[in-house]
Design a protein around this motif. Structure first.
Motif, PDB file in Angstrom:
ATOM      1  N   LEU A 265       0.460  -0.764   0.076  1.00  0.00           N
ATOM      2  CA  LEU A 265      -0.021   0.026   0.339  1.00  0.00           C
ATOM      3  C   LEU A 265       0.969   1.156  -0.018  1.00  0.00           C
ATOM      4  O   LEU A 265       2.069   1.104   0.611  1.00  0.00           O
ATOM      5  CB  LEU A 265      -0.754   0.064   0.846  1.00  0.00           C
ATOM      6  CG  LEU A 265      -0.086   0.299   2.925  1.00  0.00           C
ATOM      7  CD1 LEU A 265      -0.184   1.194   2.833  1.00  0.00           C
ATOM      8  CD2 LEU A 265      -0.873  -1.018   3.685  1.00  0.00           C
ATOM      9  N   VAL A 266       0.270   2.428  -0.516  1.00  0.00           N
ATOM     10  CA  VAL A 266       1.525   3.501  -0.441  1.00  0.00           C
ATOM     11  C   VAL A 266      -0.263   4.157  -0.174  1.00  0.00           C
ATOM     12  O   VAL A 266      -1.434   4.901  -0.569  1.00  0.00           O
ATOM     13  CB  VAL A 266       1.446   3.578  -1.805  1.00  0.00           C
ATOM     14  CG1 VAL A 266       2.293   5.247  -2.097  1.00  0.00           C
ATOM     15  CG2 VAL A 266       2.673   3.174  -2.301  1.00  0.00           C
ATOM     16  N   TYR A 267       0.009   5.593   0.818  1.00  0.00           N
ATOM     17  CA  TYR A 267      -0.965   6.729   1.148  1.00  0.00           C
ATOM     18  C   TYR A 267      -0.103   8.123   0.974  1.00  0.00           C
ATOM     19  O   TYR A 267       0.946   8.425   1.161  1.00  0.00           O
ATOM     20  CB  TYR A 267      -0.731   6.857   2.854  1.00  0.00           C
ATOM     21  CG  TYR A 267      -2.225   7.390   2.989  1.00  0.00           C
ATOM     22  CD1 TYR A 267      -2.776   6.864   3.524  1.00  0.00           C
ATOM     23  CD2 TYR A 267      -1.811   9.096   2.820  1.00  0.00           C
ATOM     24  CE1 TYR A 267      -4.671   7.601   3.486  1.00  0.00           C
ATOM     25  CE2 TYR A 267      -3.247   9.784   3.009  1.00  0.00           C
ATOM     26  CZ  TYR A 267      -4.228   8.943   3.311  1.00  0.00           C
ATOM     27  OH  TYR A 267      -5.147  10.170   4.151  1.00  0.00           O
ATOM     28  N   LYS A 268      -0.729   8.362  -0.021  1.00  0.00           N
ATOM     29  CA  LYS A 268      -0.074  10.193  -0.801  1.00  0.00           C
ATOM     30  C   LYS A 268      -0.881  11.378  -0.190  1.00  0.00           C
ATOM     31  O   LYS A 268      -1.713  11.374   0.079  1.00  0.00           O
ATOM     32  CB  LYS A 268      -0.073   9.875  -2.271  1.00  0.00           C
ATOM     33  CG  LYS A 268       0.896   9.314  -2.931  1.00  0.00           C
ATOM     34  CD  LYS A 268       0.023   9.345  -4.059  1.00  0.00           C
ATOM     35  CE  LYS A 268       0.412   7.780  -5.278  1.00  0.00           C
ATOM     36  NZ  LYS A 268       0.982   8.006  -7.231  1.00  0.00           N
ATOM     37  N   GLY A 269       0.310  12.275  -0.011  1.00  0.00           N
ATOM     38  CA  GLY A 269      -0.288  12.972   1.048  1.00  0.00           C
ATOM     39  C   GLY A 269      -1.016  13.372   2.157  1.00  0.00           C
ATOM     40  O   GLY A 269      -1.973  13.385   2.939  1.00  0.00           O
ATOM     41  N   ARG A 274       2.294  18.679   3.667  1.00  0.00           N
ATOM     42  CA  ARG A 274       3.366  17.269   3.095  1.00  0.00           C
ATOM     43  C   ARG A 274       2.365  16.825   1.779  1.00  0.00           C
ATOM     44  O   ARG A 274       2.263  15.803   1.840  1.00  0.00           O
ATOM     45  CB  ARG A 274       4.004  16.825   3.721  1.00  0.00           C
ATOM     46  CG  ARG A 274       4.720  17.601   4.669  1.00  0.00           C
ATOM     47  CD  ARG A 274       5.679  18.977   4.284  1.00  0.00           C
ATOM     48  NE  ARG A 274       6.550  17.708   3.225  1.00  0.00           N
ATOM     49  CZ  ARG A 274       8.108  17.963   2.758  1.00  0.00           C
ATOM     50  NH1 ARG A 274       7.979  19.077   3.031  1.00  0.00           N
ATOM     51  NH2 ARG A 274       8.857  17.215   2.676  1.00  0.00           N
ATOM     52  N   ALA A 275       1.634  17.534   1.266  1.00  0.00           N
ATOM     53  CA  ALA A 275       0.814  16.914   0.121  1.00  0.00           C
ATOM     54  C   ALA A 275       1.363  16.148  -0.133  1.00  0.00           C
ATOM     55  O   ALA A 275       0.290  15.096  -1.597  1.00  0.00           O
ATOM     56  CB  ALA A 275      -0.220  17.970  -0.697  1.00  0.00           C
ATOM     57  N   LYS A 276       2.241  16.957  -1.544  1.00  0.00           N
ATOM     58  CA  LYS A 276       3.098  15.429  -2.361  1.00  0.00           C
ATOM     59  C   LYS A 276       4.240  14.310  -1.581  1.00  0.00           C
ATOM     60  O   LYS A 276       4.479  13.565  -1.944  1.00  0.00           O
ATOM     61  CB  LYS A 276       4.030  16.429  -3.211  1.00  0.00           C
ATOM     62  CG  LYS A 276       3.732  17.789  -3.871  1.00  0.00           C
ATOM     63  CD  LYS A 276       2.538  16.720  -4.486  1.00  0.00           C
ATOM     64  CE  LYS A 276       1.945  18.490  -5.538  1.00  0.00           C
ATOM     65  NZ  LYS A 276       1.236  17.899  -6.732  1.00  0.00           N
TER      66      LYS A 276
END
Length: 300
Positions: A265-269, A274-276
């Protein structure tokens, strides 16, 4: 380290060639193999690598040199030139450094015939968009091991070609609840001769008989890939949780790895300030062919 120098051109704007693009990329890699130097014994070798950017020689290479043209209002897409299979088939992001979670996984487990970035070979890829969310594609790639050699980074001739590898793939890119997904299923077939992992031509283990390993007429395998975003920030669809999984299955008679599975899994933002940024976690299982293991025990 790795450097990439390239240019992408819209030839419709430049030359008036309708719906035509051109890509040229040269890459250069430097450094040492941490897997050998710090983690394991180089005499035994390694199944994978902790550094995706290390492999295929520390040298300059012509990595992309292709033309792509669309027909029938974009329904048919044809690409020809020099590029790697993983650029279009069994494609997967490279958010993780470890090779088992980075890029086309078929190329990691049948690397003797499927060449990922930065290696290129002569190739043709034809893609047909069945609708806005579904397309099928087929390719023919030169299978030429001499392209792997450090001194052949800019080789354009076909000398050393042993056959061709032909991938076929169906890709579905839905929006489920407004969230992006990508689902891939594919098959590859190589018509080049391949060496049996265990037996000689009489069926006896070659490590015992001392004879040459049996030659097989082909090599093949399958892959599945899933990427699906499952949540999003109300104000920003690019942020949120995404799940992924990949699996490959390979010819047991000729390949050291017979199957592989990975999920994560990856959680972005995660933070508004730190939205990026993103944070990820993944697990992989690499299964070594029992015939290959038996051959190693007999050889030892």
């Amino acid at each position: 380290d790795q450097f990439a120098l390239g240019v992408h051109m819209d030839l419709e704007k430049i030359l008036g060639w309708k719906a035509t693009e051109f890509q040229f990329t040269v890459t250069e890699r430097n450094g040492k193999n941490l897997s050998n130097d710090r983690i394991g014994d180089p005499r035994a070798g390694h199944i994978s690598s902790v550094q995706e950017v290390w492999g295929r020689g520390q040298t300059w290479r012509l990595t992309q040199l292709w033309l792509k043209q669309q027909y029938f209002d974009g329904a048919l897409d044809v690409k020809f030139g020099r590029f790697g299979e993983g650029e279009d088939f069994n494609s997967f992001p490279c958010d993780f450094q470890n090779l088992a979670f980075c890029g086309s996984q078929v190329g990691n487990w049948v690397g003797g015939i499927w060449y990922n970035w930065p290696v290129s070979q002569w190739a043709l890829r034809v893609k047909y968009n069945l609708n806005e969310q579904l397309y099928a594609q087929v390719g023919v790639f030169e299978q030429n091991p001499s392209n792997l050699e450090s001194g052949n980074g800019f080789k354009l001739s076909g000398s050393g070609t042993q056959g061709a590898i032909m991938p076929l793939e169906l890709v579905w890119t839905p929006r489920i609840g407004g969230l992006k997904g990508e689902y891939r299923a594919g098959y590859y077939y190589s018509n080049a001769k391949a060496q049996d992992v265990l037996k000689d031509r009489t069926g006896t283990p070659a490590a015992i008989s001392g004879a040459a390993y049996r030659s097989r007429s082909s090599k093949h395998g399958l892959w599945l890939g899933v990427q699906q975003q499952v949540s999003a920030q109300a104000s920003d669809q690019s942020r949120g949780l995404s799940l992924f999984a990949n699996a490959t299955v390979h010819d047991k008679k000729t390949n050291a790895i017979d199957n592989y599975v990975q999920a994560g899994l990856v959680y972005k933002g995660p933070f508004d300030a730190r939205a990026k940024d993103d944070i990820g976690f993944a697990l992989a299982r690499v299964h070594v062919n029992p015939g290959y293991r038996k051959n190693a025990r007999l050889a030892n």
